[in-house]
Motif scaffolding. Structure first.
Motif, PDB file in Angstrom:
ATOM      1  N   SER A 267      -7.506  -8.812 -15.276  1.00 50.63           N
ATOM      2  CA  SER A 267      -6.069  -8.641 -15.125  1.00 50.63           C
ATOM      3  C   SER A 267      -5.797  -7.221 -14.640  1.00 50.63           C
ATOM      4  O   SER A 267      -6.570  -6.302 -14.934  1.00 50.63           O
ATOM      5  CB  SER A 267      -5.344  -8.874 -16.457  1.00 50.63           C
ATOM      6  OG  SER A 267      -5.564 -10.190 -16.942  1.00 50.63           O
ATOM      7  N   PRO A 268      -4.690  -7.006 -13.915  1.00 56.62           N
ATOM      8  CA  PRO A 268      -4.358  -5.642 -13.479  1.00 56.62           C
ATOM      9  C   PRO A 268      -4.147  -4.725 -14.682  1.00 56.62           C
ATOM     10  O   PRO A 268      -3.510  -5.106 -15.669  1.00 56.62           O
ATOM     11  CB  PRO A 268      -3.058  -5.831 -12.696  1.00 56.62           C
ATOM     12  CG  PRO A 268      -3.069  -7.261 -12.275  1.00 56.62           C
ATOM     13  CD  PRO A 268      -3.729  -7.995 -13.394  1.00 56.62           C
ATOM     14  N   ASN A 269      -4.686  -3.506 -14.592  1.00 55.72           N
ATOM     15  CA  ASN A 269      -4.530  -2.553 -15.697  1.00 55.72           C
ATOM     16  C   ASN A 269      -4.924  -1.155 -15.230  1.00 55.72           C
ATOM     17  O   ASN A 269      -5.025  -0.886 -14.039  1.00 55.72           O
ATOM     18  CB  ASN A 269      -5.337  -2.997 -16.933  1.00 55.72           C
ATOM     19  CG  ASN A 269      -6.820  -3.163 -16.665  1.00 55.72           C
ATOM     20  OD1 ASN A 269      -7.342  -2.751 -15.633  1.00 55.72           O
ATOM     21  ND2 ASN A 269      -7.523  -3.780 -17.602  1.00 55.72           N
ATOM     22  N   LEU A 270      -5.177  -0.285 -16.175  1.00 58.98           N
ATOM     23  CA  LEU A 270      -5.635   1.079 -15.907  1.00 58.98           C
ATOM     24  C   LEU A 270      -7.060   1.204 -16.422  1.00 58.98           C
ATOM     25  O   LEU A 270      -7.332   0.873 -17.576  1.00 58.98           O
ATOM     26  CB  LEU A 270      -4.734   2.101 -16.600  1.00 58.98           C
ATOM     27  CG  LEU A 270      -3.224   1.955 -16.347  1.00 58.98           C
ATOM     28  CD1 LEU A 270      -2.458   2.979 -17.184  1.00 58.98           C
ATOM     29  CD2 LEU A 270      -2.903   2.121 -14.871  1.00 58.98           C
ATOM     30  N   ARG A 271      -7.976   1.701 -15.572  1.00 61.46           N
ATOM     31  CA  ARG A 271      -9.392   1.752 -15.938  1.00 61.46           C
ATOM     32  C   ARG A 271      -9.897   3.190 -15.938  1.00 61.46           C
ATOM     33  O   ARG A 271      -9.524   4.007 -15.096  1.00 61.46           O
ATOM     34  CB  ARG A 271     -10.212   0.878 -15.000  1.00 61.46           C
ATOM     35  CG  ARG A 271      -9.720  -0.575 -15.027  1.00 61.46           C
ATOM     36  CD  ARG A 271     -10.779  -1.560 -14.735  1.00 61.46           C
ATOM     37  NE  ARG A 271     -10.314  -2.923 -14.983  1.00 61.46           N
ATOM     38  CZ  ARG A 271     -11.086  -3.996 -14.921  1.00 61.46           C
ATOM     39  NH1 ARG A 271     -12.363  -3.872 -14.588  1.00 61.46           N
ATOM     40  NH2 ARG A 271     -10.597  -5.195 -15.172  1.00 61.46           N
ATOM     41  N   VAL A 272     -10.768   3.473 -16.882  1.00 60.38           N
ATOM     42  CA  VAL A 272     -11.245   4.838 -17.123  1.00 60.38           C
ATOM     43  C   VAL A 272     -12.197   5.276 -16.011  1.00 60.38           C
ATOM     44  O   VAL A 272     -13.107   4.535 -15.613  1.00 60.38           O
ATOM     45  CB  VAL A 272     -11.941   4.905 -18.497  1.00 60.38           C
ATOM     46  CG1 VAL A 272     -12.552   6.290 -18.736  1.00 60.38           C
ATOM     47  CG2 VAL A 272     -10.940   4.560 -19.603  1.00 60.38           C
TER      48      VAL A 272
ATOM     49  N   GLU B 124      -7.828   5.056 -13.303  1.00 62.82           N
ATOM     50  CA  GLU B 124      -7.597   4.549 -11.956  1.00 62.82           C
ATOM     51  C   GLU B 124      -6.887   3.212 -12.075  1.00 62.82           C
ATOM     52  O   GLU B 124      -7.200   2.411 -12.962  1.00 62.82           O
ATOM     53  CB  GLU B 124      -8.939   4.379 -11.233  1.00 62.82           C
ATOM     54  CG  GLU B 124      -8.835   3.974  -9.778  1.00 62.82           C
ATOM     55  CD  GLU B 124     -10.206   3.939  -9.091  1.00 62.82           C
ATOM     56  OE1 GLU B 124     -10.227   3.711  -7.872  1.00 62.82           O
ATOM     57  OE2 GLU B 124     -11.218   4.144  -9.777  1.00 62.82           O
ATOM     58  N   THR B 125      -5.910   2.954 -11.208  1.00 59.27           N
ATOM     59  CA  THR B 125      -5.211   1.670 -11.279  1.00 59.27           C
ATOM     60  C   THR B 125      -6.110   0.565 -10.722  1.00 59.27           C
ATOM     61  O   THR B 125      -6.767   0.726  -9.698  1.00 59.27           O
ATOM     62  CB  THR B 125      -3.894   1.720 -10.491  1.00 59.27           C
ATOM     63  OG1 THR B 125      -4.151   2.123  -9.147  1.00 59.27           O
ATOM     64  CG2 THR B 125      -2.919   2.707 -11.130  1.00 59.27           C
ATOM     65  N   TYR B 126      -6.115  -0.561 -11.419  1.00 54.94           N
ATOM     66  CA  TYR B 126      -6.960  -1.703 -11.056  1.00 54.94           C
ATOM     67  C   TYR B 126      -6.057  -2.873 -10.669  1.00 54.94           C
ATOM     68  O   TYR B 126      -5.202  -3.307 -11.449  1.00 54.94           O
ATOM     69  CB  TYR B 126      -7.852  -2.099 -12.231  1.00 54.94           C
ATOM     70  CG  TYR B 126      -8.679  -3.343 -11.979  1.00 54.94           C
ATOM     71  CD1 TYR B 126      -9.917  -3.255 -11.350  1.00 54.94           C
ATOM     72  CD2 TYR B 126      -8.220  -4.596 -12.361  1.00 54.94           C
ATOM     73  CE1 TYR B 126     -10.675  -4.393 -11.100  1.00 54.94           C
ATOM     74  CE2 TYR B 126      -8.966  -5.741 -12.123  1.00 54.94           C
ATOM     75  CZ  TYR B 126     -10.188  -5.636 -11.491  1.00 54.94           C
ATOM     76  OH  TYR B 126     -10.930  -6.761 -11.238  1.00 54.94           O
ATOM     77  N   GLY B 127      -6.273  -3.400  -9.462  1.00 55.04           N
ATOM     78  CA  GLY B 127      -5.513  -4.558  -9.018  1.00 55.04           C
ATOM     79  C   GLY B 127      -4.065  -4.209  -8.717  1.00 55.04           C
ATOM     80  O   GLY B 127      -3.673  -3.041  -8.639  1.00 55.04           O
ATOM     81  N   GLY B 128      -3.253  -5.234  -8.563  1.00 56.11           N
ATOM     82  CA  GLY B 128      -1.840  -5.053  -8.227  1.00 56.11           C
ATOM     83  C   GLY B 128      -1.007  -4.787  -9.464  1.00 56.11           C
ATOM     84  O   GLY B 128      -0.140  -5.590  -9.843  1.00 56.11           O
ATOM     85  N   THR B 129      -1.253  -3.644 -10.081  1.00 56.52           N
ATOM     86  CA  THR B 129      -0.633  -3.313 -11.357  1.00 56.52           C
ATOM     87  C   THR B 129       0.866  -3.049 -11.202  1.00 56.52           C
ATOM     88  O   THR B 129       1.283  -2.298 -10.324  1.00 56.52           O
ATOM     89  CB  THR B 129      -1.293  -2.051 -11.955  1.00 56.52           C
ATOM     90  OG1 THR B 129      -2.709  -2.177 -11.837  1.00 56.52           O
ATOM     91  CG2 THR B 129      -0.911  -1.863 -13.403  1.00 56.52           C
TER      92      THR B 129
ATOM     93  N   HIS C 118     -13.012  -9.874 -11.170  1.00 56.43           N
ATOM     94  CA  HIS C 118     -12.604  -9.112  -9.974  1.00 56.43           C
ATOM     95  C   HIS C 118     -11.763  -9.905  -8.973  1.00 56.43           C
ATOM     96  O   HIS C 118     -11.720  -9.549  -7.794  1.00 56.43           O
ATOM     97  CB  HIS C 118     -13.834  -8.519  -9.282  1.00 56.43           C
ATOM     98  CG  HIS C 118     -14.575  -7.537 -10.135  1.00 56.43           C
ATOM     99  ND1 HIS C 118     -13.989  -6.398 -10.643  1.00 56.43           N
ATOM    100  CD2 HIS C 118     -15.847  -7.544 -10.610  1.00 56.43           C
ATOM    101  CE1 HIS C 118     -14.867  -5.744 -11.379  1.00 56.43           C
ATOM    102  NE2 HIS C 118     -15.992  -6.411 -11.379  1.00 56.43           N
ATOM    103  N   GLU C 119     -11.055 -10.942  -9.434  1.00 58.68           N
ATOM    104  CA  GLU C 119     -10.142 -11.640  -8.536  1.00 58.68           C
ATOM    105  C   GLU C 119      -8.987 -10.742  -8.125  1.00 58.68           C
ATOM    106  O   GLU C 119      -8.506 -10.812  -6.986  1.00 58.68           O
ATOM    107  CB  GLU C 119      -9.602 -12.899  -9.226  1.00 58.68           C
ATOM    108  CG  GLU C 119      -8.784 -13.822  -8.317  1.00 58.68           C
ATOM    109  CD  GLU C 119      -7.303 -13.470  -8.237  1.00 58.68           C
ATOM    110  OE1 GLU C 119      -6.615 -13.999  -7.341  1.00 58.68           O
ATOM    111  OE2 GLU C 119      -6.821 -12.651  -9.060  1.00 58.68           O
TER     112      GLU C 119
END
Length: 430
Positions: free
Chosen positions: A90-95, A112-117, A266-267
């Protein structure tokens, strides 16, 4: 489209809410799905070992992805598959690799922002930290700090008088959460802390895949509790439905096909990973299943030609405040049953034949269903559906449930719909 919808199964919805709460990262989602499969009699296989063609349930785990299948007694090498595809991320914030940072007496974590957050939904929210640690011996340790630990503070309106006229967030400058006070930032602080939470020596940690999550639990919402609010519905609703449907079909008796659950990672950033739908994982597993049952290339071709995949992902319910953003003749509603997702430009893989397969499954299950198509002036999102169809030559149908607040830290769906989706998927797999 049948209108005789059964009342939703409160037990199923309660179980979904527990699954969402216990699965803050793709790795936790896979671990929880694997635990449920094992309790249903499925066995985990090692990808590096030789596989046999024994009947029964099996699954493999690779990082944040899981593929499970059930071989009925007497299944032939060319028996087609029935697949439900979903994704665990799911879109989120990753370390980031060097997570320790700070400014002006605040200690922060570099993310770092992950996906279409949907960035604003992460502001002023109590956040935990979850994911996995990779150890020097190659093993992994899951970690879940499920308590208020971090926060991304929004600038007060006194310092940004135009905030309500159009909030603009810089991903680099504005989205770094705080987690304490201190003038001196010491490299290694965060991983030392996380290692302690995971009960491992920090010196044994060689790498990490960590992300933040909202610690607010899922909850029923509304006067009549007919809605559910919670995190990661996109797309753990489909993963949970797939596990429930697969285990139900395996328990009920001999299905006509080989039912499969493919839960990819990683969709949300394009599926280009060894655990993503663009990778060879699904095709390799299906081929090995054919060959383990004594088949050859011809059997593989016959099996794939008769295979159908339901790509199950969330879609957009009509928004009462923005109805003009939706196609005027297609208004999917919460608790209206699963949706069939159509796009003639192949952002979804559904065609007329796929529609017939899905409609038949819903009819067998006694489940109502709806259709979604995007407004012509709005770009259409996509799923693992077209990827699966193109990569493996498998007929694929895009479906899901209708939700609001997609890609928010907290999404909203009808409380009936998860059970209706699982019922339709079970009818399809069986």
């Amino acid at each position: 489209m049948t209108s005789s919808a059964p009342r939703f199964d409160r037990g199923h919805t309660d179980d979904l809410m527990a699954f969402l709460a216990e699965s803050p990262s793709p790795y936790h989602a896979v671990a929880n799905a694997a635990d449920r499969l094992e309790k249903a009699g499925f066995r985990q296989l090692d990808e590096t070992a030789a596989w046999d063609g024994a009947a029964g349930g099996a699954f493999i785990v690779r990082g944040g992805a899981l593929i499970a299948w059930y071989v009925p007694e007497g299944a032939e090498a060319h028996t087609p598959f029935r697949i439900v595809g979903a994704h665990t991320d799911s879109p989120n914030l990753r370390v980031k690799p060097r997570p320790d940072m700070g400014a002006h007496g605040w200690r922060q974590v570099a993310v770092e922002t992950y996906g279409g957050t949907l960035l604003n939904t992460w502001l002023d929210r109590d956040l935990g930290l979850s994911g996995r640690l990779t150890l020097r011996d190659g093993g992994h340790r899951l970690v879940n700090v499920d308590r208020p630990l971090l926060r991304v503070p929004q600038l007060a309106i006194h310092l940004d008088r135009a905030a309500n006229d159009g909030l603009k967030l810089d991903r680099q400058r504005h989205m770094q959460p705080i987690w304490g006070l201190g003038k001196n930032v010491r490299e290694g602080d965060l991983i030392d802390f996380v290692a302690g939470e995971a009960e491992v020596d920090a010196g044994e940690v060689a790498g990490w895949d960590l992300m933040v999550h909202s610690v607010e639990p899922p909850a029923y919402l509304g006067r009549d509790r007919e809605l559910v609010a919670g995190p990661r519905m996109d797309n753990l609703v489909s993963v949970h439905a797939g596990v429930a449907a697969l285990t139900a079909v395996a328990t009920a008796g001999k299905p006509a096909y080989i039912p499969v659950l493919a839960a990819f990672d990683h969709e949300e950033n394009g599926s280009e990973a060894d655990t993503g739908a663009q990778g060879p994982l699904l095709g390799t597993v299906l081929e090995r299943s054919v060959y383990a049952r004594g088949g050859g290339y011809e059997d593989r071709a016959r099996a794939f030609a008769g295979t159908v995949c339901l790509s199950s992902d969330t879609g957009h319910a009509v928004h009462p405040n923005y109805a003009e953003r939706h196609d005027p003749t297609h208004h999917p509603r919460a608790n209206g049953g699963p949706i069939l997702k159509v796009n003639v430009n192949q952002r979804y893989a559904t065609d007329g034949g796929g529609r017939a397969v899905f409609a038949a499954a819903c009819e067998r299950a006694g489940v109502p269903w709806q259709t979604f198509v995007s407004h012509n002036d709005m770009p259409c999102g996509t799923t693992i559906g077209p990827i699966t169809a193109a990569r493996h030559g498998i007929r694929t149908v895009d479906i899901g449930i209708a939700i609001l607040s997609m890609h928010s830290a907290r999404e909203l769906c009808g409380a009936d719909d998860p059970h209706l989706l699982a019922s339709a998927v079970a009818a399809f797999l069986g």
